[in-house]
Design an enzyme around this catalytic site. Structure first.
Site, mmCIF file in Angstrom:
data_model
loop_
_atom_site.group_PDB
_atom_site.id
_atom_site.type_symbol
_atom_site.label_atom_id
_atom_site.label_comp_id
_atom_site.label_asym_id
_atom_site.label_seq_id
_atom_site.Cartn_x
_atom_site.Cartn_y
_atom_site.Cartn_z
ATOM 1 N N ASP A 84 -2.408 3.989 6.936
ATOM 2 C CA ASP A 84 -1.194 3.907 6.122
ATOM 3 C C ASP A 84 -0.740 2.456 5.949
ATOM 4 O O ASP A 84 -1.034 1.602 6.786
ATOM 5 C CB ASP A 84 -0.088 4.745 6.797
ATOM 6 C CG ASP A 84 1.061 5.041 5.849
ATOM 7 O OD1 ASP A 84 0.880 4.925 4.616
ATOM 8 O OD2 ASP A 84 2.147 5.396 6.336
ATOM 9 N N ASN A 144 -1.103 13.344 -2.062
ATOM 10 C CA ASN A 144 -1.092 12.019 -2.706
ATOM 11 C C ASN A 144 -1.273 12.056 -4.229
ATOM 12 O O ASN A 144 -1.138 11.031 -4.895
ATOM 13 C CB ASN A 144 -2.138 11.081 -2.081
ATOM 14 C CG ASN A 144 -1.735 10.556 -0.716
ATOM 15 O OD1 ASN A 144 -2.565 10.307 0.147
ATOM 16 N ND2 ASN A 144 -0.436 10.371 -0.495
#
Ligand code: IPE
Ligand code: IPE
Ligand code: MG
Length: 239
Positions: free
Chosen positions: A25, A73
């Site tokens: 991330d 996502n």
């Protein structure tokens, strides 16, 4: 890197996790902090994937999973998604060219909505590395833990309807066998970068005993010393 390997391997009694999962991330924030477009953060994020793959292989890790694109996502901007899909295609080509005889590359997740070019590269890479006997490298792309469990449930019901199994055969081992990670051990250590203390739908079935390690640093800045610290943290767990 060599020093880090020696340091880890020479630490008396150290246990190397068999399966490490990494939630990569912070690519966007890494780029934004430098006044760069998010896409350059994603590009920079491929470098530590290579370094850490090599390092884990040398340490004797059996399975390494990188979570690079979640089933959630798709909510990102069209431009970012298109950029990522192209980056992933190139990355799978690179992986199969550099896997040698050692690394078996696997995709975990679903193909729905992925561009055909990417699906082709994933399949080619899986086929050309499938006989490699070293570390398994999972790329979790279009992956979600709930999606995985939902899929496995459908496959189990199909097999029951087809008469391949009976309900009394359903147990935890059987469910594990129907997941994308079938045949692989549960994840022992989960690493997440960028200071977020959550697991974002990653391996929810396989992580019941996983040790978690977080760093504030963003994924493109992830270095061998981070891995070393996470393995030390893993070793705090009593077995
Ligand atoms: C992780 O970085 C990569 C993907 C999920 C594709 P992010 O893109 O989530 O970066 P931040 O969290 O916005 O900084
Ligand atoms: C988690 O990153 C998933 C991946 C790294 C692929 P996100 O940045 O998408 O997760 P949230 O939305 O912050 O939980
Ligand atoms: Mg993020």
């Amino acid at each position: 890197m060599t020093n880090v390997i020696e340091d880890i391997l020479e630490t008396e009694g150290i246990r190397i996790p068999k399966h490490i999962g990494i939630i990569c991330d912070g690519n966007g924030r890494w780029a934004q902090n430098r006044g760069l477009p998010r896409s350059l953060g994603h590009k920079a994020g491929t470098k530590p994937i290579e370094t850490i793959t090599n390092l884990c292989f040398k340490l004797g890790v059996e399975t390494l999973t990188f979570y690079v694109f979640s089933s959630e996502n798709w909510k990102r901007s069209g431009d970012e998604v298109i950029f990522l899909m192209k980056l992933f295609s190139d990355f799978f080509i690179k992986l199969r060219n550099e896997a040698g005889n050692n690394i078996k590359v696997k995709h975990i997740g679903v193909f729905n909505n992925l561009p055909n070019t990417l699906i082709t590269e994933i399949k080619e890479t899986e086929i050309s590395t499938k006989n490699n006997s070293g570390m398994v490298l999972n790329i979790a792309l279009n992956y979600g833990g709930r999606l995985e469990i939902t899929n496995s449930l459908k496959k189990i019901v199909n097999d029951i309807n087809a008469g391949n199994i009976t309900i009394d055969k359903i147990n935890e081992d059987l469910i594990s066998d129907y997941l994308f990670t079938s045949g692989l051990q549960d994840v022992d250590l989960i690493i997440r970068t960028s200071g977020e203390m959550r697991t974002s739908n990653f391996m929810i079935w396989q992580s019941t005993n996983a040790q978690l390690w977080f760093t504030k640093d963003h994924w493109p800045d992830f270095k061998p010393h981070h891995l070393k610290e996470s393995i030390k943290h893993y070793n705090r767990k009593n077995i």
